[in-house]
Design an enzyme around this catalytic site. Sequence first.
Site, PDB file in Angstrom:
ATOM      1  N   SER A 119       0.818  -1.205   0.000  1.00  0.00           N
ATOM      2  CA  SER A 119       0.000   0.000   0.000  1.00  0.00           C
ATOM      3  C   SER A 119       0.855   1.260   0.000  1.00  0.00           C
ATOM      4  CB  SER A 119      -0.934  -0.003   1.217  1.00  0.00           C
ATOM      5  OG  SER A 119      -1.861  -1.070   1.135  1.00  0.00           O
ATOM      6  N   TRP A 140       3.976  -9.921  -5.837  1.00  0.00           N
ATOM      7  CA  TRP A 140       2.561  -9.973  -6.193  1.00  0.00           C
ATOM      8  C   TRP A 140       2.341  -9.584  -7.659  1.00  0.00           C
ATOM      9  CZ3 TRP A 140       1.017 -12.703  -2.424  1.00  0.00           C
ATOM     10  CH2 TRP A 140       1.462 -12.450  -1.128  1.00  0.00           C
ATOM     11  N   ILE A 141       3.208 -10.079  -8.524  1.00  0.00           N
ATOM     12  CA  ILE A 141       3.144  -9.708  -9.928  1.00  0.00           C
ATOM     13  C   ILE A 141       2.280 -10.717 -10.697  1.00  0.00           C
ATOM     14  CG2 ILE A 141       4.468  -9.155 -11.992  1.00  0.00           C
ATOM     15  CD1 ILE A 141       4.905  -7.319  -9.501  1.00  0.00           C
ATOM     16  N   THR A 142       1.103 -10.253 -11.146  1.00  0.00           N
ATOM     17  CA  THR A 142       0.275 -11.063 -12.017  1.00  0.00           C
ATOM     18  C   THR A 142       0.994 -11.260 -13.348  1.00  0.00           C
ATOM     19  OG1 THR A 142      -1.738 -10.185 -10.999  1.00  0.00           O
ATOM     20  CG2 THR A 142      -1.978 -11.221 -13.152  1.00  0.00           C
ATOM     21  N   GLY A 153     -26.896 -23.505  -0.668  1.00  0.00           N
ATOM     22  CA  GLY A 153     -26.771 -24.330   0.525  1.00  0.00           C
ATOM     23  C   GLY A 153     -25.530 -25.202   0.482  1.00  0.00           C
ATOM     24  N   GLU A 179      -4.569  -3.850  -6.641  1.00  0.00           N
ATOM     25  CA  GLU A 179      -4.547  -2.485  -7.178  1.00  0.00           C
ATOM     26  C   GLU A 179      -5.075  -1.459  -6.181  1.00  0.00           C
ATOM     27  OE1 GLU A 179      -5.513  -1.932 -11.297  1.00  0.00           O
ATOM     28  OE2 GLU A 179      -4.887  -3.974 -11.769  1.00  0.00           O
TER      29      GLU A 179
END
Length: 402
Positions: free
Chosen positions: A140, A176-178, A358, A382
């Site tokens: 962040s 955290w690299i897509t 359910g 993001e």
Amino acid sequence: MPDRAPQPVERQLPTEEARDLVALVRDIVQREIAPRAAEQEDAGHFPREIFTLLSEAGLLGLPYDSDFGGGDQPYEVYLQVLEELAAARLTVGLGVSVHSLACHALAGYGTKEQQSEHLPAMLGGGLLGAYCLSEPASGSDAASLRTKAVRDGGGTSHASGAESGGDWVITGTKAWITHGGIADFYTVLARTGGEGARGITAFLVPGDAEGLSAAVPEKKMGMKGSPTAQLHFDGVRVPDARRIGEEGQGFAIALSALDSGRLGIAACAIGVAQAALDEALEYATGRQQFGRPIADFQGLRFMLADMATQIEAGRALYLAAARLRDAGRPFSRQAAMAKLFCTDAAMKVTTDAVQVLGGYGYTADFPVERFMREAKVLQIVEGTNQIQRMVIARHLAGPETR
């Protein structure tokens, strides 16, 4: 139980071309994506062949200039395409959004020479991109990133007085690299100056650059078909011709990209929520209890009504932000609102869809449990939804006092 393509959403599209475009996307979804989504996600298979197909169909560069291979489509249209793709499989919808994010810096801030050299392959030449901002110690708080780019050699000066020419040597780790480890190119934010936001510069790094390696992909609760990995830069040399924008402009470029990227996440979230509602409706109208469909019971009917209302509200919010962007007006606050509302709505709608089914909803025989797991990550990527609230409040009340 195999996945089904979602029920078509009645869309308000600005042109006949846009309507044809959405029809094309729905055809690809029904033939190529939805029938194998559950099986491939369970196996952790990344559908590179789908991204190749989307590139060939002109769907990987929709919001960019046709002079460089893009589709010249407004965000109002592009985001609805993302929603259609994400409703079928989030790995695909989010992957297209990330690819667009990776192209943003060059398309918006690159020189004409850089754009002519690289954008055609990035937008329509079968390449796949990734975006490298986050790090293990700076998520962040992105302005505190530590990956460094140091100039090695130099040449003439820009009018600004900054050196140009030579290479940059990038060292550090991104997290955290897509598409980490499989992308053909990376838009990388690295520190070239002092501390804080003003010391960051953007670079376009080839996926096969020497010294660039990927860690083993993260083991995630959802989106198992989309690789997310750390990237290690061990003295990666990048020519100055691959620097995007001016030195120290990188953080502003990153924020600009994220405003647009957050709209992509919002659209993907509504796609997942719509798919969950479609599944819940089909089950509720077909499942018999006490001699009648469970959709006849008021408690469940009200739940379905709330789910549908959240989806429509989220769609209207992201489209309103998109239209501001298309008109060239400020949209940062609205993008944060759309990302916040749509992803929270997706989490609520998918959780309620599991409840509607359910015990069956808790099994992998039905896709709603996957939708619920996938919705969670959209509240995080993001910019977490807590960050979105900070952005919105800053627009309303000004910066925080210390």
